[in-house]
Design an enzyme around this catalytic site. Structure first.
Site, PDB file in Angstrom:
ATOM      1  N   CYS A 157       0.788   9.232  39.167  1.00 47.60           N
ATOM      2  CA  CYS A 157       1.594  10.756  39.495  1.00 47.60           C
ATOM      3  C   CYS A 157       2.267  10.791  40.365  1.00 47.60           C
ATOM      4  O   CYS A 157       2.612   9.343  41.135  1.00 47.60           O
ATOM      5  CB  CYS A 157       0.816  11.815  38.786  1.00 47.60           C
ATOM      6  N   SER A 158       1.353  11.545  41.830  1.00 48.25           N
ATOM      7  CA  SER A 158       2.660  11.540  42.238  1.00 48.25           C
ATOM      8  C   SER A 158       1.487  10.635  43.929  1.00 48.25           C
ATOM      9  O   SER A 158       2.040   9.827  44.073  1.00 48.25           O
ATOM     10  CB  SER A 158       3.081  13.249  43.752  1.00 48.25           C
TER      11      SER A 158
END
Length: 265
Positions: A157-158
């Site tokens: 994800c981030s």
């Protein structure tokens, strides 16, 4: 704990889930499931390491808006890239967390601020279990991992801790890995990102001097309470993790069998 024989400087929490023990005596096959943060900050020195890992499929759990403000992933070769956004732009906790990270005005979030960041994070983890895009994204990712043609599979994800962390929990639980081993892998994020976490916290407080570092720190960590919130929601809504896989994520017994055939030694 599985020893680290490689690292990515630009994604310090990256790790291979291989070696984790399943309850049937087998182990997760090495080099098949790789969890990382977003790959946009990989260094030139990281690229040969990523090339050796050789992901065939890269699953990106970020929303398009998150991708737009981040450096593009640095990839090696031509892996299949699948975007499965696990995000709800209308969810007040998501917008609150984004405002804290980006240094935006927090006046609209007084109630959430009073509840505190740990409570906000627990709400997000509960949403991982029930949110529409969460169920769609996590379910699709499990089905991708069950197909031999997508392995090795890298997912991120981030920051590579929350959405990535819960997907790792889902995959490892489906594989029959013991919960204690799953928790230990989940909590490794804090150890692996300790120095980076302080840099990020300093940057956040420079952008927003009124931000209390002690209040923001829980956003940059993983905590047992966050994971417990998701587990509790699984039990509340579905009764068991197996029912969550089947009814919440649409992961059939056939998919679980394929997952174990392809990912356990």
């Amino acid at each position: 704990m599985v020893p680290r024989d490689w690292e990515l400087v630009g994604a310090p929490n990256a790790r291979d889930l291989g070696g984790l023990p399943a309850t049937d005596g087998r182990r997760v096959r090495a080099g098949r499931l790789i969890r990382t943060a977003a790959l946009g900050r990989l260094t030139d020195e990281d690229l040969p390491v990523l090339g050796k890992l050789g992901p065939t499929c890269v699953v990106d759990l970020r929303d398009a808006a998150e991708q737009e403000v981040a450096p593009p992933d640095r990839l090696v070769g031509e892996p299949r890239v699948v975007h499965l956004p696990v995000y709800d732009p209308a969810h007040p906790v998501f917008t609150y967390v984004s405002a804290v990270v980006l240094g935006h005005d927090l006046n609209a979030y007084d109630e959430l601020a009073r509840e505190g960041m740990p409570a906000a994070m627990a709400k997000i983890y509960r949403w991982f279990v029930t949110g529409e895009s969460a169920r769609a994204g996590f379910g699709a990712a499990v089905r991708l991992a069950a197909e031999e043609r997508n392995l090795p599979l890298l997912f991120h994800c981030s920051a590579g801790k929350d959405r990535t962390g819960w997907l790792a929990v889902v995959l490892l639980t489906a594989l029959g890995v013991d919960e204690a081993a799953i928790r230990a892998d989940y909590l490794r994020h804090n150890e692996l990102t300790e120095s980076l976490r302080e840099v990020l916290l300093a940057a956040m407080t420079r952008r927003q001097p009124e931000l209390d570092p002690a209040a923001a720190r829980p956003l940059l960590e993983v905590r047992p309470d966050y994971l417990d919130a998701a587990y509790d929601e699984v039990r509340r809504v579905h009764g068991s993790f197996g029912a969550y896989l089947r009814d919440g994520l649409g992961v059939t017994d056939e998919v679980v069998a394929a997952l174990r055939d392809n990912l356990l030694d």
